[in-house]
Design a protein around this motif. Structure first.
Motif, PDB file in Angstrom:
ATOM      1  N   SER A  87     151.285  24.234  22.414  1.00 33.55           N
ATOM      2  CA  SER A  87     150.947  22.830  21.942  1.00 33.55           C
ATOM      3  C   SER A  87     149.480  22.938  21.158  1.00 33.55           C
ATOM      4  O   SER A  87     149.106  24.236  21.595  1.00 33.55           O
ATOM      5  N   GLU A  88     149.237  22.117  20.590  1.00 36.86           N
ATOM      6  CA  GLU A  88     147.963  22.287  19.741  1.00 36.86           C
ATOM      7  C   GLU A  88     146.590  22.586  20.708  1.00 36.86           C
ATOM      8  O   GLU A  88     145.778  23.407  20.154  1.00 36.86           O
ATOM      9  N   LYS A  89     146.497  22.111  22.002  1.00 38.45           N
ATOM     10  CA  LYS A  89     145.603  22.504  22.831  1.00 38.45           C
ATOM     11  C   LYS A  89     145.304  23.825  22.973  1.00 38.45           C
ATOM     12  O   LYS A  89     144.227  24.435  23.143  1.00 38.45           O
ATOM     13  N   TYR A  90     146.520  24.515  23.023  1.00 41.08           N
ATOM     14  CA  TYR A  90     146.435  25.990  23.206  1.00 41.08           C
ATOM     15  C   TYR A  90     146.815  26.798  21.922  1.00 41.08           C
ATOM     16  O   TYR A  90     146.550  28.153  22.119  1.00 41.08           O
ATOM     17  N   GLU A  91     146.963  26.384  21.034  1.00 43.30           N
ATOM     18  CA  GLU A  91     147.260  27.325  19.632  1.00 43.30           C
ATOM     19  C   GLU A  91     146.395  28.218  19.280  1.00 43.30           C
ATOM     20  O   GLU A  91     146.446  29.266  18.879  1.00 43.30           O
ATOM     21  N   LYS A  92     144.931  27.721  19.081  1.00 41.92           N
ATOM     22  CA  LYS A  92     143.794  28.266  18.805  1.00 41.92           C
ATOM     23  C   LYS A  92     143.352  29.582  19.722  1.00 41.92           C
ATOM     24  O   LYS A  92     143.153  30.790  19.160  1.00 41.92           O
ATOM     25  N   MET A  93     143.744  29.187  21.018  1.00 44.82           N
ATOM     26  CA  MET A  93     143.704  30.307  21.724  1.00 44.82           C
ATOM     27  C   MET A  93     144.799  31.504  21.850  1.00 44.82           C
ATOM     28  O   MET A  93     144.465  32.655  21.681  1.00 44.82           O
ATOM     29  N   ILE A  94     145.905  31.173  21.345  1.00 44.26           N
ATOM     30  CA  ILE A  94     147.048  32.212  21.075  1.00 44.26           C
ATOM     31  C   ILE A  94     146.732  32.922  19.962  1.00 44.26           C
ATOM     32  O   ILE A  94     146.880  33.923  19.911  1.00 44.26           O
ATOM     33  N   VAL A  95     146.364  32.049  18.850  1.00 43.90           N
ATOM     34  CA  VAL A  95     145.887  32.779  17.565  1.00 43.90           C
ATOM     35  C   VAL A  95     144.876  33.739  17.821  1.00 43.90           C
ATOM     36  O   VAL A  95     144.909  34.944  17.141  1.00 43.90           O
ATOM     37  N   GLU A  96     143.705  33.474  18.611  1.00 43.58           N
ATOM     38  CA  GLU A  96     142.759  34.467  18.779  1.00 43.58           C
ATOM     39  C   GLU A  96     143.195  35.673  19.696  1.00 43.58           C
ATOM     40  O   GLU A  96     142.802  36.831  19.298  1.00 43.58           O
ATOM     41  N   VAL A  97     144.145  35.592  20.479  1.00 48.98           N
ATOM     42  CA  VAL A  97     144.320  36.731  21.393  1.00 48.98           C
ATOM     43  C   VAL A  97     145.689  37.419  20.617  1.00 48.98           C
ATOM     44  O   VAL A  97     145.788  38.799  21.097  1.00 48.98           O
ATOM     45  N   LYS A  98     146.109  37.016  19.683  1.00 47.07           N
ATOM     46  CA  LYS A  98     147.439  37.685  19.047  1.00 47.07           C
ATOM     47  C   LYS A  98     146.782  38.949  18.229  1.00 47.07           C
ATOM     48  O   LYS A  98     147.716  40.055  18.192  1.00 47.07           O
ATOM     49  N   LYS A  99     145.576  38.838  18.048  1.00 42.10           N
ATOM     50  CA  LYS A  99     144.961  40.377  17.354  1.00 42.10           C
ATOM     51  C   LYS A  99     145.253  41.509  18.206  1.00 42.10           C
ATOM     52  O   LYS A  99     145.041  42.656  17.966  1.00 42.10           O
ATOM     53  N   ASP A 100     145.119  41.360  19.573  1.00 33.23           N
ATOM     54  CA  ASP A 100     145.235  42.151  20.786  1.00 33.23           C
ATOM     55  C   ASP A 100     146.718  42.390  21.217  1.00 33.23           C
ATOM     56  O   ASP A 100     146.775  43.079  21.975  1.00 33.23           O
ATOM     57  N   LEU A 101     147.734  41.832  20.712  1.00 33.86           N
ATOM     58  CA  LEU A 101     148.971  41.744  21.203  1.00 33.86           C
ATOM     59  C   LEU A 101     150.042  42.342  19.927  1.00 33.86           C
ATOM     60  O   LEU A 101     150.445  41.753  19.117  1.00 33.86           O
ATOM     61  N   ALA A 102     150.272  43.711  20.009  1.00 35.17           N
ATOM     62  CA  ALA A 102     150.964  44.512  19.067  1.00 35.17           C
ATOM     63  C   ALA A 102     152.533  43.904  19.086  1.00 35.17           C
ATOM     64  O   ALA A 102     152.953  43.758  17.813  1.00 35.17           O
ATOM     65  N   ASP A 103     152.930  43.419  19.911  1.00 34.50           N
ATOM     66  CA  ASP A 103     154.333  42.860  20.163  1.00 34.50           C
ATOM     67  C   ASP A 103     154.483  41.462  19.760  1.00 34.50           C
ATOM     68  O   ASP A 103     155.731  40.961  19.222  1.00 34.50           O
ATOM     69  N   LEU A 104     153.305  40.753  19.705  1.00 31.03           N
ATOM     70  CA  LEU A 104     153.520  39.134  19.375  1.00 31.03           C
ATOM     71  C   LEU A 104     153.686  38.843  17.852  1.00 31.03           C
ATOM     72  O   LEU A 104     152.787  39.316  17.188  1.00 31.03           O
ATOM     73  N   LYS A 105     154.694  38.425  17.457  1.00 29.26           N
ATOM     74  CA  LYS A 105     155.137  38.060  15.922  1.00 29.26           C
ATOM     75  C   LYS A 105     155.080  36.651  15.639  1.00 29.26           C
ATOM     76  O   LYS A 105     154.571  36.387  14.498  1.00 29.26           O
ATOM     77  N   TYR A 106     155.288  35.724  16.486  1.00 33.27           N
ATOM     78  CA  TYR A 106     155.236  34.436  16.004  1.00 33.27           C
ATOM     79  C   TYR A 106     154.767  33.193  17.080  1.00 33.27           C
ATOM     80  O   TYR A 106     154.708  33.674  18.169  1.00 33.27           O
ATOM     81  N   ILE A 107     153.945  32.565  16.595  1.00 33.20           N
ATOM     82  CA  ILE A 107     153.224  31.408  17.379  1.00 33.20           C
ATOM     83  C   ILE A 107     154.007  30.323  16.715  1.00 33.20           C
ATOM     84  O   ILE A 107     154.031  30.069  15.583  1.00 33.20           O
ATOM     85  N   ILE A 108     154.589  29.200  17.741  1.00 34.42           N
ATOM     86  CA  ILE A 108     155.289  28.319  17.385  1.00 34.42           C
ATOM     87  C   ILE A 108     154.652  27.119  17.947  1.00 34.42           C
ATOM     88  O   ILE A 108     154.638  26.898  19.058  1.00 34.42           O
ATOM     89  N   SER A 109     154.066  26.261  17.149  1.00 34.27           N
ATOM     90  CA  SER A 109     153.404  25.066  17.509  1.00 34.27           C
ATOM     91  C   SER A 109     154.319  23.722  17.804  1.00 34.27           C
ATOM     92  O   SER A 109     155.110  23.355  16.967  1.00 34.27           O
ATOM     93  N   PHE A 110     154.156  23.026  18.820  1.00 31.85           N
ATOM     94  CA  PHE A 110     154.711  22.105  19.098  1.00 31.85           C
ATOM     95  C   PHE A 110     154.384  20.588  18.257  1.00 31.85           C
ATOM     96  O   PHE A 110     154.888  19.713  18.110  1.00 31.85           O
ATOM     97  N   ASP A 111     153.108  20.818  18.014  1.00 32.18           N
ATOM     98  CA  ASP A 111     152.261  19.546  17.276  1.00 32.18           C
ATOM     99  C   ASP A 111     151.946  19.802  15.689  1.00 32.18           C
ATOM    100  O   ASP A 111     152.254  18.971  15.061  1.00 32.18           O
ATOM    101  N   ASN A 112     151.500  21.079  15.343  1.00 30.07           N
ATOM    102  CA  ASN A 112     151.052  21.466  13.997  1.00 30.07           C
ATOM    103  C   ASN A 112     152.355  21.603  13.152  1.00 30.07           C
ATOM    104  O   ASN A 112     153.221  22.326  13.434  1.00 30.07           O
ATOM    105  N   GLN A 113     152.261  21.149  11.920  1.00 26.87           N
ATOM    106  CA  GLN A 113     153.247  21.430  11.088  1.00 26.87           C
ATOM    107  C   GLN A 113     153.133  23.003  10.307  1.00 26.87           C
ATOM    108  O   GLN A 113     152.093  23.422  10.356  1.00 26.87           O
TER     109      GLN A 113
END
Length: 264
Positions: free
Chosen positions: A112-138
């Motif tokens: 959800s939007e509440k956690y999206e910024k946090m996931i975006v920030e940690v993505k740089k440390d996660l080689a496997d993570l390819k997609y972040i899918i938001s429930f709220d933002n377009q």
């Protein structure tokens, strides 16, 4: 209308049977709309079809969000034909999220939007993570966008997700313990594990399609996931989401709640 405690081999079969049995009956009564069993299954099919198109077949996909119907649509779209579901505790810190996503080799995260910024920030440390899918933002990978894309794919004859077969003895879910005493443990569960528990819980708690359940505990919580989410879908009940713990008594009276799961 009351379905017996019939045997189910996987959650895809459960969802199919409930959609056929309860059809236009409301499953989610929200503040501004109602969603029927058949509409819920259609959304699962749309989203699952899009996830397969993204190359996520047999991949691990996480969900972190407050309780909402989109959480459940994502959950079923993952485990009913796409890959392995990894529900996350919404109280985790950025460091803890990074750790569990890395340990479970997650390639996509619903949030959800509440956690999206946090996931975006940690993505740089996660080689496997390819997609972040938001429930709220377009956007290109937004939940609503994937629903629309999946609908078009199905209308054009793509039945890959709809026809997907489930191996009910393989890992279908990875659940993390709270880690209150030491490092959290990753518990691997199969559809066979979950469905066996579900059918037996259904025998003990004789709810039916006339019941209205209040969802209070976090959906990633094993008790809430099995006792409230899965059991109510299996039995054809209606569900209300409690917005705030302080609103429980008001919600129970307002919606004539007959069933809920809780902890001391």
């Amino acid at each position: 209308m009351n379905k017996e405690n019939e045997r189910i081999v996987d959650l895809k079969e459960m969802l199919d049977k409930s959609a056929k049995c309860y059809g236009n009956k409301t499953i989610y009564k929200l503040r501004n709309k109602e969603i029927s069993y058949i509409e819920m299954q259609e959304m699962v099919n749309f989203l699952g079809t899009s996830l397969l198109k993204m190359g996520l077949k047999d991949k691990k996909i996480a969900i972190i969000s407050e309780n909402r119907y989109e959480w459940e649509i994502a959950y079923f779209a993952i485990v009913c034909g796409t890959g392995i579901g990894v529900p996350l505790d919404k109280s985790l810190t950025a460091k803890e999220i990074t750790t569990v996503l890395k340990r479970s080799e997650v390639e996509a995260v619903f949030c959800s939007e509440k956690y999206e910024k946090m996931i975006v920030e940690v993505k740089k440390d996660l080689a496997d993570l390819k997609y972040i899918i938001s429930f709220d933002n377009q956007g290109e990978r937004a939940f609503s966008t994937l629903l629309e894309e999946g609908k078009i794919l199905i209308e054009n004859g793509n039945n890959e997700f709809i026809n997907a077969k489930i191996d009910n003895e393989e890992t279908g879910f990875i659940m993390f313990t709270s880690g209150t005493t030491e490092k959290s443990k990753a518990i691997m569960l199969s559809h066979k594990n979950v469905c066996s528990d579900l059918v037996n819980v259904g025998k003990i708690f004789p709810i039916n399609s006339e019941d209205i359940a209040l969802s209070v505990l976090p959906l990633n919580h094993v008790l809430e996931g099995l006792f409230c989410m899965l059991l109510t879908i299996y039995k054809g009940a209606m569900r209300i989401y409690c917005k705030d713990i302080e609103d429980i008594v008001e919600d129970i009276n307002k919606y004539k709640i007959s069933f809920m799961g809780a902890v001391p």
